[in-house]
Design a protein around this motif. Structure first.
Motif, PDB file in Angstrom:
ATOM      1  N   GLU A 189       0.827  -1.207   0.000  1.00 52.98           N
ATOM      2  CA  GLU A 189       0.000   0.000   0.000  1.00 52.98           C
ATOM      3  C   GLU A 189       0.862   1.257   0.000  1.00 52.98           C
ATOM      4  N   LEU A 190       1.958   1.241   0.749  1.00 46.54           N
ATOM      5  CA  LEU A 190       2.854   2.398   0.759  1.00 46.54           C
ATOM      6  C   LEU A 190       3.412   2.664  -0.636  1.00 46.54           C
ATOM      7  N   GLY A 191       3.916   1.622  -1.287  1.00 45.62           N
ATOM      8  CA  GLY A 191       4.455   1.794  -2.631  1.00 45.62           C
ATOM      9  C   GLY A 191       3.405   2.270  -3.616  1.00 45.62           C
ATOM     10  N   ALA A 192       2.219   1.683  -3.551  1.00 46.06           N
ATOM     11  CA  ALA A 192       1.138   2.080  -4.453  1.00 46.06           C
ATOM     12  C   ALA A 192       0.729   3.529  -4.219  1.00 46.06           C
ATOM     13  N   ALA A 193       0.706   3.952  -2.947  1.00 43.31           N
ATOM     14  CA  ALA A 193       0.338   5.333  -2.628  1.00 43.31           C
ATOM     15  C   ALA A 193       1.376   6.316  -3.159  1.00 43.31           C
ATOM     16  N   MET A 194       2.648   5.968  -3.063  1.00 47.19           N
ATOM     17  CA  MET A 194       3.699   6.837  -3.599  1.00 47.19           C
ATOM     18  C   MET A 194       3.559   6.994  -5.111  1.00 47.19           C
ATOM     19  N   ILE A 195       3.318   5.892  -5.777  1.00 47.05           N
ATOM     20  CA  ILE A 195       3.133   5.952  -7.227  1.00 47.05           C
ATOM     21  C   ILE A 195       1.916   6.806  -7.568  1.00 47.05           C
ATOM     22  N   ARG A 196       0.854   6.647  -6.802  1.00 52.57           N
ATOM     23  CA  ARG A 196      -0.386   7.383  -7.057  1.00 52.57           C
ATOM     24  C   ARG A 196      -0.194   8.895  -6.926  1.00 52.57           C
ATOM     25  N   VAL A 197       0.444   9.354  -5.833  1.00 56.03           N
ATOM     26  CA  VAL A 197       0.609  10.802  -5.667  1.00 56.03           C
ATOM     27  C   VAL A 197       1.576  11.368  -6.702  1.00 56.03           C
ATOM     28  N   SER A 198       2.530  10.563  -7.141  1.00 57.66           N
ATOM     29  CA  SER A 198       3.479  11.033  -8.148  1.00 57.66           C
ATOM     30  C   SER A 198       2.808  11.212  -9.500  1.00 57.66           C
ATOM     31  N   ARG A 199       1.793  10.418  -9.762  1.00 58.36           N
ATOM     32  CA  ARG A 199       1.050  10.539 -11.020  1.00 58.36           C
ATOM     33  C   ARG A 199      -0.012  11.634 -10.952  1.00 58.36           C
ATOM     34  N   SER A 200      -0.742  11.659  -9.846  1.00 63.94           N
ATOM     35  CA  SER A 200      -1.972  12.451  -9.810  1.00 63.94           C
ATOM     36  C   SER A 200      -2.001  13.535  -8.745  1.00 63.94           C
ATOM     37  N   GLY A 201      -0.987  13.589  -7.867  1.00 61.45           N
ATOM     38  CA  GLY A 201      -0.990  14.573  -6.801  1.00 61.45           C
ATOM     39  C   GLY A 201      -1.918  14.174  -5.663  1.00 61.45           C
ATOM     40  N   TYR A 202      -1.962  15.036  -4.642  1.00 63.61           N
ATOM     41  CA  TYR A 202      -2.837  14.818  -3.491  1.00 63.61           C
ATOM     42  C   TYR A 202      -3.102  16.165  -2.852  1.00 63.61           C
ATOM     43  N   GLY A 203      -4.164  16.249  -2.080  1.00 60.96           N
ATOM     44  CA  GLY A 203      -4.607  17.536  -1.566  1.00 60.96           C
ATOM     45  C   GLY A 203      -3.819  18.097  -0.409  1.00 60.96           C
ATOM     46  N   LYS A 204      -2.889  17.329   0.145  1.00 67.37           N
ATOM     47  CA  LYS A 204      -2.084  17.815   1.264  1.00 67.37           C
ATOM     48  C   LYS A 204      -0.727  17.126   1.245  1.00 67.37           C
ATOM     49  N   PRO A 205       0.303  17.772   1.800  1.00 68.76           N
ATOM     50  CA  PRO A 205       1.651  17.201   1.718  1.00 68.76           C
ATOM     51  C   PRO A 205       1.969  16.160   2.784  1.00 68.76           C
ATOM     52  N   ILE A 206       1.221  16.164   3.886  1.00 70.36           N
ATOM     53  CA  ILE A 206       1.464  15.206   4.957  1.00 70.36           C
ATOM     54  C   ILE A 206       0.525  14.020   4.765  1.00 70.36           C
ATOM     55  N   ILE A 207       1.095  12.848   4.534  1.00 66.52           N
ATOM     56  CA  ILE A 207       0.321  11.651   4.229  1.00 66.52           C
ATOM     57  C   ILE A 207       0.334  10.732   5.447  1.00 66.52           C
ATOM     58  N   GLU A 208      -0.797  10.657   6.131  1.00 62.90           N
ATOM     59  CA  GLU A 208      -0.922   9.779   7.293  1.00 62.90           C
ATOM     60  C   GLU A 208      -1.300   8.366   6.833  1.00 62.90           C
ATOM     61  N   VAL A 209      -1.346   7.433   7.783  1.00 64.11           N
ATOM     62  CA  VAL A 209      -1.627   6.039   7.433  1.00 64.11           C
ATOM     63  C   VAL A 209      -2.969   5.904   6.719  1.00 64.11           C
ATOM     64  N   LYS A 210      -3.993   6.588   7.212  1.00 63.13           N
ATOM     65  CA  LYS A 210      -5.306   6.483   6.570  1.00 63.13           C
ATOM     66  C   LYS A 210      -5.266   6.997   5.131  1.00 63.13           C
ATOM     67  N   ASP A 211      -4.406   7.995   4.865  1.00 59.39           N
ATOM     68  CA  ASP A 211      -4.246   8.497   3.501  1.00 59.39           C
ATOM     69  C   ASP A 211      -3.525   7.477   2.626  1.00 59.39           C
ATOM     70  N   ILE A 212      -2.520   6.810   3.200  1.00 60.23           N
ATOM     71  CA  ILE A 212      -1.791   5.780   2.457  1.00 60.23           C
ATOM     72  C   ILE A 212      -2.753   4.705   1.971  1.00 60.23           C
ATOM     73  N   VAL A 213      -3.606   4.236   2.865  1.00 58.25           N
ATOM     74  CA  VAL A 213      -4.557   3.179   2.512  1.00 58.25           C
ATOM     75  C   VAL A 213      -5.548   3.689   1.467  1.00 58.25           C
ATOM     76  N   ARG A 214      -6.042   4.909   1.651  1.00 60.36           N
ATOM     77  CA  ARG A 214      -7.007   5.476   0.702  1.00 60.36           C
ATOM     78  C   ARG A 214      -6.388   5.620  -0.686  1.00 60.36           C
ATOM     79  N   LEU A 215      -5.170   6.127  -0.746  1.00 60.91           N
ATOM     80  CA  LEU A 215      -4.500   6.313  -2.032  1.00 60.91           C
ATOM     81  C   LEU A 215      -4.239   4.978  -2.722  1.00 60.91           C
ATOM     82  N   ALA A 216      -3.829   3.988  -1.952  1.00 61.13           N
ATOM     83  CA  ALA A 216      -3.524   2.682  -2.532  1.00 61.13           C
ATOM     84  C   ALA A 216      -4.758   2.026  -3.130  1.00 61.13           C
ATOM     85  N   ARG A 217      -5.920   2.349  -2.583  1.00 67.05           N
ATOM     86  CA  ARG A 217      -7.159   1.719  -3.044  1.00 67.05           C
ATOM     87  C   ARG A 217      -7.884   2.544  -4.094  1.00 67.05           C
ATOM     88  N   SER A 218      -7.373   3.742  -4.381  1.00 63.97           N
ATOM     89  CA  SER A 218      -8.071   4.620  -5.328  1.00 63.97           C
ATOM     90  C   SER A 218      -7.646   4.357  -6.765  1.00 63.97           C
TER      91      SER A 218
END
Length: 218
Positions: A189-218
């Motif tokens: 999930e961490l790796g997938a979340a990093m790839i996701r924000v690098s492609r599409s961005g995210y609304g805030k710069p601090i990524i907490e655990v709940k954000d990691i899981v959300r990004l990985a599943r989006s």
């Protein structure tokens, strides 16, 4: 997407790079480390460089990347604040400043930790140092930068650099996940979340655990 990854001889970096290698949208992965990572793949190239405080011999090879996943880090246990700061803040900023200068379109993803102190004034030494590291990374002229405040990270099955105690804890992981959903994620999930924000961005710069899981599943 072309990605640079550090810390691949450790559990976190290995998990992240395996996720990159399995993603069809990642066309190239450069691993930079102080010793060989032991991974062979058609998309992966590697630079072995002993001194991360002097990157001038390899600087010309650290260009034309879309993202850096900075997974290099040490435990603060048994270390003085000066030593921990040098191996955490100084080392990270040395590479980040060079990358920001040479890759203006880069997204920089930094593996920090849950509980990091953004005020830099708290009682916990490691949290203060991580907080200053995050704050100064966010000031650099990257396209974007994200601080991944990971909690418990469940290892990727089959990874070589998994600490023994994680294997012992594997049986209790489903319980952790159910009882502490805001503190537990997987390395996949961490790796997938990093790839996701690098492609599409995210609304805030601090990524907490709940954000990691959300990004990985989006």
């Amino acid at each position: 997407m072309k990605v640079l990854v550090t810390g691949v001889t450790g559990m976190v970096g290995e998990g992240v790079v395996l996720e990159c290698l399995g993603d069809p949208g990642v066309e190239r992965v450069l691993v930079v480390g102080r010793k060989p990572c032991g991974i062979e793949h058609a998309k992966l190239t590697e630079i072995v460089h002993a001194d991360f405080f002097d990157l001038s011999p390899i600087a010309e090879r650290l260009v034309d990347f879309d993202a850096c996943f900075f997974c290099l880090g040490v435990s603060s246990v048994g270390m003085s604040e000066d030593d921990y700061r040098r191996k955490t803040y100084d080392l990270t900023l040395t590479m980040a400043k060079l990358l920001a200068e040479n890759n203006p379109g880069m997204t920089f993803c930094y593996v920090s930790g849950s509980g990091t102190d953004s005020t830099e004034k708290g009682r916990s030494m490691w949290a203060r140092v991580k907080g200053k590291t995050e704050n100064d990374l966010l000031k650099l002229p990257f396209k974007a930068a994200y601080m991944f405040r990971a909690g418990y990270l469940h290892p990727t099955p089959g990874a070589e650099n998994t600490h023994r105690y994680y294997r012992v804890l594997s049986w209790i992981y489903p319980i952790f996940r159910r009882l502490l959903p805001n503190h537990v994620s997987t390395l996949r999930e961490l790796g997938a979340a990093m790839i996701r924000v690098s492609r599409s961005g995210y609304g805030k710069p601090i990524i907490e655990v709940k954000d990691i899981v959300r990004l990985a599943r989006s």
